[in-house]
Design a protein around this motif. Sequence first.
Motif, PDB file in Angstrom:
ATOM      1  N   GLY A 140     -39.610  -0.222  27.222  1.00  0.00           N
ATOM      2  CA  GLY A 140     -39.517  -0.194  28.707  1.00  0.00           C
ATOM      3  C   GLY A 140     -40.926  -0.240  29.160  1.00  0.00           C
ATOM      4  N   THR A 141     -41.919   0.356  28.747  1.00  0.00           N
ATOM      5  CA  THR A 141     -43.296   0.154  29.183  1.00  0.00           C
ATOM      6  C   THR A 141     -43.818  -1.310  29.458  1.00  0.00           C
ATOM      7  N   GLY A 158     -48.050   4.682  34.289  1.00  0.00           N
ATOM      8  CA  GLY A 158     -49.376   4.295  33.990  1.00  0.00           C
ATOM      9  C   GLY A 158     -50.047   4.856  33.012  1.00  0.00           C
ATOM     10  N   ARG A 159     -49.831   6.087  32.765  1.00  0.00           N
ATOM     11  CA  ARG A 159     -50.214   6.604  31.457  1.00  0.00           C
ATOM     12  C   ARG A 159     -49.587   6.152  30.008  1.00  0.00           C
ATOM     13  N   HIS A 160     -48.112   5.921  30.369  1.00  0.00           N
ATOM     14  CA  HIS A 160     -47.570   5.377  29.218  1.00  0.00           C
ATOM     15  C   HIS A 160     -48.178   3.887  28.776  1.00  0.00           C
ATOM     16  N   ILE A 161     -48.558   3.186  29.800  1.00  0.00           N
ATOM     17  CA  ILE A 161     -49.346   1.981  29.523  1.00  0.00           C
ATOM     18  C   ILE A 161     -50.480   2.054  28.698  1.00  0.00           C
ATOM     19  N   TYR A 162     -51.477   2.861  29.220  1.00  0.00           N
ATOM     20  CA  TYR A 162     -52.515   3.214  28.505  1.00  0.00           C
ATOM     21  C   TYR A 162     -52.231   3.836  26.956  1.00  0.00           C
ATOM     22  N   ALA A 163     -51.377   4.805  26.846  1.00  0.00           N
ATOM     23  CA  ALA A 163     -50.896   5.140  25.667  1.00  0.00           C
ATOM     24  C   ALA A 163     -50.386   4.349  24.641  1.00  0.00           C
ATOM     25  N   VAL A 164     -49.519   3.187  25.040  1.00  0.00           N
ATOM     26  CA  VAL A 164     -48.949   2.209  24.434  1.00  0.00           C
ATOM     27  C   VAL A 164     -50.293   1.165  23.678  1.00  0.00           C
ATOM     28  N   ALA A 178     -53.785   0.391  41.019  1.00  0.00           N
ATOM     29  CA  ALA A 178     -54.683   1.301  40.325  1.00  0.00           C
ATOM     30  C   ALA A 178     -53.932   2.673  40.543  1.00  0.00           C
ATOM     31  N   PHE A 179     -53.134   3.295  41.596  1.00  0.00           N
ATOM     32  CA  PHE A 179     -52.546   4.340  41.749  1.00  0.00           C
ATOM     33  C   PHE A 179     -51.790   4.520  40.630  1.00  0.00           C
ATOM     34  N   ILE A 180     -50.893   3.390  40.446  1.00  0.00           N
ATOM     35  CA  ILE A 180     -49.616   3.363  39.373  1.00  0.00           C
ATOM     36  C   ILE A 180     -50.435   3.805  38.026  1.00  0.00           C
ATOM     37  N   LEU A 181     -51.552   3.109  37.882  1.00  0.00           N
ATOM     38  CA  LEU A 181     -52.016   3.367  36.425  1.00  0.00           C
ATOM     39  C   LEU A 181     -52.753   4.655  36.271  1.00  0.00           C
ATOM     40  N   ARG A 182     -53.204   5.168  37.286  1.00  0.00           N
ATOM     41  CA  ARG A 182     -53.761   6.376  37.112  1.00  0.00           C
ATOM     42  C   ARG A 182     -53.144   7.740  37.508  1.00  0.00           C
TER      43      ARG A 182
END
Length: 352
Positions: free
Chosen positions: A247-248, A225-231, A216-220
């Motif tokens: 890479g993400t 983490g921000r790249h994961i949500y963006a992709v 959760a820390f990594i994603l937030r």
Amino acid sequence: MKSERTTEQTPPARAHSSFLFWMNMSGDERKDLVQKFAALFSLVVLIIAFSLTSDAFLSLGNAMTVSLQTTSIAFLGIGVTVVILTGGIDLSVGSVLALSGTVAGLLVKAGWPVYAGMGAGVLVGTLCGVINGLVVTRLKLAPFIATLGMMMIARGVALQLTGAAPVSQLGEAFGELGNGSFFRMLEKGANGLPHMIFPGIPYPVVLMILTAIVVAFILRRLSIGRHIYAVGSNEEASRLAGVNVNGTKMFAYATSGFLAGITGIILMSRLVTAQPNEGVMYELDAIAAAVIGGTSLMGGIGTISGTMIGAFVIGILRNGLNMNGVSSFIQQIIIGCVIIGTVYVDNLRNRR
């Protein structure tokens, strides 16, 4: 004498602040919050319902049992959530956990130190995740097909390595991770036999909580983490913005494989036997936990806290049905209906 001014808000002021907070949220954030609270409400309803049908349901021992049984769903669900957030899917986690646990068991049986063998098993799981990522990003295959292929490959390798037979006689040390606990309290009974006062907090439960916090820390908080949500939200826009999309995705699939490996060694440790047939259909529980908790199968929406709630919904549902004498076949039907219902709700949510 001047009266002190209070900073406490009146109920109307608090309501106004809550309204402003709601209005400032994006549409996706609102949907995620509503879905999470719906899952939490379902969890509370299940707890109340099963506590009324079984006196033992709310016992401390059963609470620890439910938590321990839920760890497998939670570990896999966390990894699958990370993949789904990128707009992908991972159907291989059940087979990968079997392969990871089998490799760990075979190495320990061959004389490796227990934790070295378990580490190798986790490494195998991570490698499977990396291969999934390479097939998706380099060969450009759809995640469904890529991970379906890995599901069959990993299961086949596990069965081939063991001759489809369980690997037993692994020693007490192999079972310590899956069966040990913190703060277990025993006392000597009147008959001279040990009596358990507190069953303790199982090691897998503590590891599950720490894993959820870290991911959760990594994603937030971290850029990956921000790249994961963006992709997951818009892959092409993310690429144009300079995000390393491949890479993400590689990170997401490697994380899923790593957590499948962790699940494999914990599950085999609980059994003190490496079972190549273990983990069948576990991927559906993991996906269901993510979707119940508010993760959208379209990508870009979801949280680890929601997935944890979803995992406990499934875990408590299974435990409560078992305590009420419901057969495993009926349980499969009920869980299947839950999966269909949650995906249907997710589709409705994405249409709005």
